[in-house]
Scaffold this active site. Structure first.
Site, short mmCIF file in Angstrom:
data_model
loop_
_atom_site.label_atom_id
_atom_site.label_comp_id
_atom_site.label_asym_id
_atom_site.label_seq_id
_atom_site.Cartn_x
_atom_site.Cartn_y
_atom_site.Cartn_z
CG ASP A 97 7.86 -2.61 15.09
OD1 ASP A 97 7.29 -2.15 14.09
OD2 ASP A 97 7.26 -2.83 16.16
CD GLU A 119 7.74 2.76 18.58
OE1 GLU A 119 7.77 1.79 17.82
OE2 GLU A 119 6.76 3.52 18.68
CD GLU A 133 5.27 -6.42 12.84
OE1 GLU A 133 5.13 -7.57 13.31
OE2 GLU A 133 4.56 -5.99 11.92
CG HIS A 205 -2.08 -3.49 10.77
ND1 HIS A 205 -0.79 -3.95 10.81
CD2 HIS A 205 -2.15 -2.53 11.70
CE1 HIS A 205 -0.12 -3.29 11.74
NE2 HIS A 205 -0.92 -2.42 12.30
NE ARG A 207 3.48 -9.80 6.38
CZ ARG A 207 3.45 -8.63 5.72
NH1 ARG A 207 3.24 -7.51 6.38
NH2 ARG A 207 3.65 -8.59 4.41
CG HIS A 238 -3.81 -2.24 6.68
ND1 HIS A 238 -3.28 -2.81 5.55
CD2 HIS A 238 -2.77 -1.67 7.33
CE1 HIS A 238 -1.97 -2.61 5.53
NE2 HIS A 238 -1.64 -1.91 6.61
C1 UD1 Z 1 3.43 -2.89 7.79
C2 UD1 Z 1 4.49 -3.35 8.78
C3 UD1 Z 1 3.90 -3.41 10.19
C4 UD1 Z 1 3.24 -2.09 10.56
C5 UD1 Z 1 2.22 -1.72 9.49
C6 UD1 Z 1 1.61 -0.37 9.76
C7 UD1 Z 1 6.18 -4.96 8.01
C8 UD1 Z 1 6.48 -6.35 7.66
N1 UD1 Z 1 4.93 -4.70 8.41
O1 UD1 Z 1 2.43 -3.90 7.74
O2 UD1 Z 1 4.95 -3.67 11.12
O3 UD1 Z 1 2.60 -2.25 11.81
O4 UD1 Z 1 2.87 -1.67 8.21
O5 UD1 Z 1 0.45 -0.18 9.01
O6 UD1 Z 1 7.05 -4.11 7.93
N2 UD1 Z 1 -0.99 -1.54 0.96
C9 UD1 Z 1 -1.53 -0.66 0.04
N3 UD1 Z 1 -1.32 0.68 0.21
C10 UD1 Z 1 -0.62 1.19 1.25
C11 UD1 Z 1 -0.10 0.31 2.20
C12 UD1 Z 1 -0.28 -1.05 2.03
O7 UD1 Z 1 -2.17 -1.08 -0.93
O8 UD1 Z 1 -0.47 2.42 1.34
C13 UD1 Z 1 -1.19 -3.01 0.78
C14 UD1 Z 1 -0.30 -3.58 -0.34
O9 UD1 Z 1 -0.99 -4.61 -0.99
C15 UD1 Z 1 0.89 -4.15 0.44
C16 UD1 Z 1 0.17 -4.68 1.67
O10 UD1 Z 1 -0.84 -3.70 1.97
O11 UD1 Z 1 1.60 -5.15 -0.26
C17 UD1 Z 1 1.03 -4.95 2.86
O12 UD1 Z 1 1.89 -3.87 3.18
P1 UD1 Z 1 3.16 -4.17 4.15
O13 UD1 Z 1 3.87 -2.90 4.41
O14 UD1 Z 1 3.97 -5.31 3.62
O15 UD1 Z 1 2.50 -4.74 5.45
P2 UD1 Z 1 1.50 -4.09 6.48
O16 UD1 Z 1 0.53 -5.14 6.85
O17 UD1 Z 1 1.01 -2.80 5.97
N1 UDP Z 2 -4.19 5.85 11.67
C1 UDP Z 2 -4.57 6.76 10.67
N2 UDP Z 2 -5.65 6.45 9.89
C2 UDP Z 2 -6.37 5.31 10.04
C3 UDP Z 2 -5.96 4.39 11.06
C4 UDP Z 2 -4.86 4.70 11.85
O1 UDP Z 2 -3.94 7.80 10.49
O2 UDP Z 2 -7.35 5.10 9.30
C5 UDP Z 2 -2.99 6.17 12.50
C6 UDP Z 2 -3.13 5.98 13.99
O3 UDP Z 2 -3.64 7.14 14.62
C7 UDP Z 2 -1.71 5.66 14.42
C8 UDP Z 2 -1.12 4.97 13.21
O4 UDP Z 2 -1.99 5.25 12.12
O5 UDP Z 2 -0.94 6.83 14.64
C9 UDP Z 2 -1.03 3.50 13.46
O6 UDP Z 2 -0.72 2.84 12.28
P1 UDP Z 2 -0.94 1.27 12.12
O7 UDP Z 2 -2.00 0.80 13.02
O8 UDP Z 2 -1.10 1.04 10.65
O9 UDP Z 2 0.48 0.68 12.51
P2 UDP Z 2 1.14 0.24 13.90
O10 UDP Z 2 1.11 1.38 14.83
O11 UDP Z 2 0.40 -0.97 14.39
O12 UDP Z 2 2.53 -0.13 13.49
#
Ligand code: UD1
Ligand code: UDP
Length: 366
Positions: A97, A119, A133, A205, A207, A238
């Site tokens: 999502d 999913e 999401e 994490h 939003r 995160h």
């Molecule tokens: C995203 C998804 C969320 C999912 C989550 C899993 C959207 C809008 N959000 O949220 O549904 O649950 O991923 O973790 O699709 N960043 C890094 N390195 C990384 C990843 C992220 O630096 O490897 C930082 C960057 O500044 C980036 C910010 O995190 O801009 C946000 O990343 P983004 O994918 O927009 O949102 P998440 O909060 O990670």
């Molecule tokens: N996870 C990981 N390392 C971490 C924290 C979480 O590999 O330090 C894994 C966790 O086991 C799960 C997935 O990341 O499988 C969940 O990701 P996240 O919470 O970022 O996203 P969401 O599931 O909420 O979309």
């Protein structure tokens, strides 16, 4: 002719949940499988891809620091359309999502490429919770031609939205496939923890929790650690700056709170196995932890994953201080309550979801 299947992956959880499907497709003589990484996440995505030995055929390298939803959506849509032109797939798969998934669905629609959703059917019924999401899920379902629902209740959600029953398949969630592959053997988590104390693992994490709700939750957790000197809190933070800043400000510099970078999947599974309990707003962790027999307190007021809540092994505690402290201390001090939540049930799958998905794709005429 082989069926050209393009699996698109954007973020860490998509990689974890799509990896079993990619691995299963690689074994199929009828499939030509390609992987496209949008890299909506960069480091966190790469960690998972290397664990499962997946090298993307296409990498859009989209991530920017503190990316906004509108700019992320626009950049993704243009880059995906270009990549779909080059790859010319017969079918595109995406999981979950995220913004990646919603834009994949839309880009497929514009190019008239069948989109299959892994999913499918998770819903809270509240379009702004989780944000964005829930909207991404609704758009993905409206545009998909094949829906792989993890549970029966996800299937029912889709039927209520008039998705044809014949296009929906209940497969289980591929996260349990990934978990079972990874949890099989014990390993050194590579984190230097005080193992004489009870381990509480935390992640956050979402939003919709940014700002005050997240700060209140963090402050409750600091109080929890201060009041209970037999616990050790491990929190892989995160990398979103909206999370790292309050996390370090509120939870930093405490001798029993360990803030670390996101852990690779295998070490993270190991720390979940070692945990007494988990406090998290993660979707994936709500699915994995019950299968490992670990109680989860969810820092949200609602969930699209009701099965584990109904089974009594996951509890919604929201972000209010009083509720977090009450429920966490119950699990620390009331053995009976703890045992009820640490039963080890797996409402989300049996480890064979990817196998089912691949077999349906193989027999599907599209
Ligand atoms: C995203 C998804 C969320 C999912 C989550 C899993 C959207 C809008 N959000 O949220 O549904 O649950 O991923 O973790 O699709 N960043 C890094 N390195 C990384 C990843 C992220 O630096 O490897 C930082 C960057 O500044 C980036 C910010 O995190 O801009 C946000 O990343 P983004 O994918 O927009 O949102 P998440 O909060 O990670
Ligand atoms: N996870 C990981 N390392 C971490 C924290 C979480 O590999 O330090 C894994 C966790 O086991 C799960 C997935 O990341 O499988 C969940 O990701 P996240 O919470 O970022 O996203 P969401 O599931 O909420 O979309």
């Amino acid at each position: 002719m082989k069926k050209r299947i393009l699996c698109v992956i954007g973020t860490r959880p998509e990689a974890i949940k799509m990896a079993p499907v990619v691995l299963a497709l690689r074994k199929c003589p009828w499939a030509e499988v390609r992987v496209l990484a949008t890299a909506q996440h960069r480091q966190m995505l790469d960690q998972v891809l290397s664990l499962f030995d997946i090298v993307p055929d296409y990498d859009l390298d989209i991530m920017q620091q503190d990316q906004g939803l509108t700019e992320l959506t626009s950049r993704l849509l243009l880059a995906l359309d270009d990549a779909f032109g080059k790859a010319s797939p017969h079918v595109v798969l995406a999981q979950g999502d995220t913004t990646t998934v919603m834009t994949v669905a839309l880009a497929c629609f514009y190019r008239k490429i069948p989109f299959a959703h892994v999913e499918a059917g998770l819903r809270t019924g509240d379009l702004v919770n989780p944000f964005p999401e829930e909207m991404n899920r609704v758009v993905a379902s409206r545009l998909a031609v094949l829906h792989f629902a993890p549970t029966r209740s996800a299937r029912e959600n889709l039927l209520r939205e008039n998705i044809p029953a014949g296009d929906i398949h209940v497969t289980g969630n591929t996260v349990i496939d990934a978990l079972l592959l990874t949890a099989e053997k014990d390993r050194d988590p590579g984190v230097d923890m005080d193992t004489s104390r009870r381990l509480v693992v935390m992640t956050s994490h979402r939003r919709e929790n940014f700002g005050e709700p997240m700060k209140e939750a963090f402050s409750a957790i600091r109080t929890l650690v201060e009041r209970n000197d037999d616990i050790w809190l491990l929190y892989p933070v995160h990398p979103n700056p909206n999370v790292t800043k309050p996390a370090h400000e509120i939870l930093g510099e405490h001798p029993r709170i360990q803030l670390v970078e996101p852990l690779d999947y295998a070490p993270f599974v190991q720390v979940m196995k070692m945990a007494h309990m988990i406090i998290s707003d993660s979707g994936g962790i709500q699915e994995e932890a019950p299968a490992l027999g670990k109680p989860v307190l969810v820092l949200r007021d609602e969930t699209e994953r009701p099965e584990a809540v109904e089974a009594g092994v996951v509890k919604l505690v929201g972000t209010r201080k009083e509720s977090i402290l009450r429920e966490a201390e119950r699990l620390l001090h009331d053995e009976k309550a703890y045992k009820k939540m640490a039963r080890g049930v797996s409402p989300y799958g049996d480890g064979k979801a990817a196998e089912r998905i691949v077999s349906i794709l193989g027999s599907c005429p599209r």
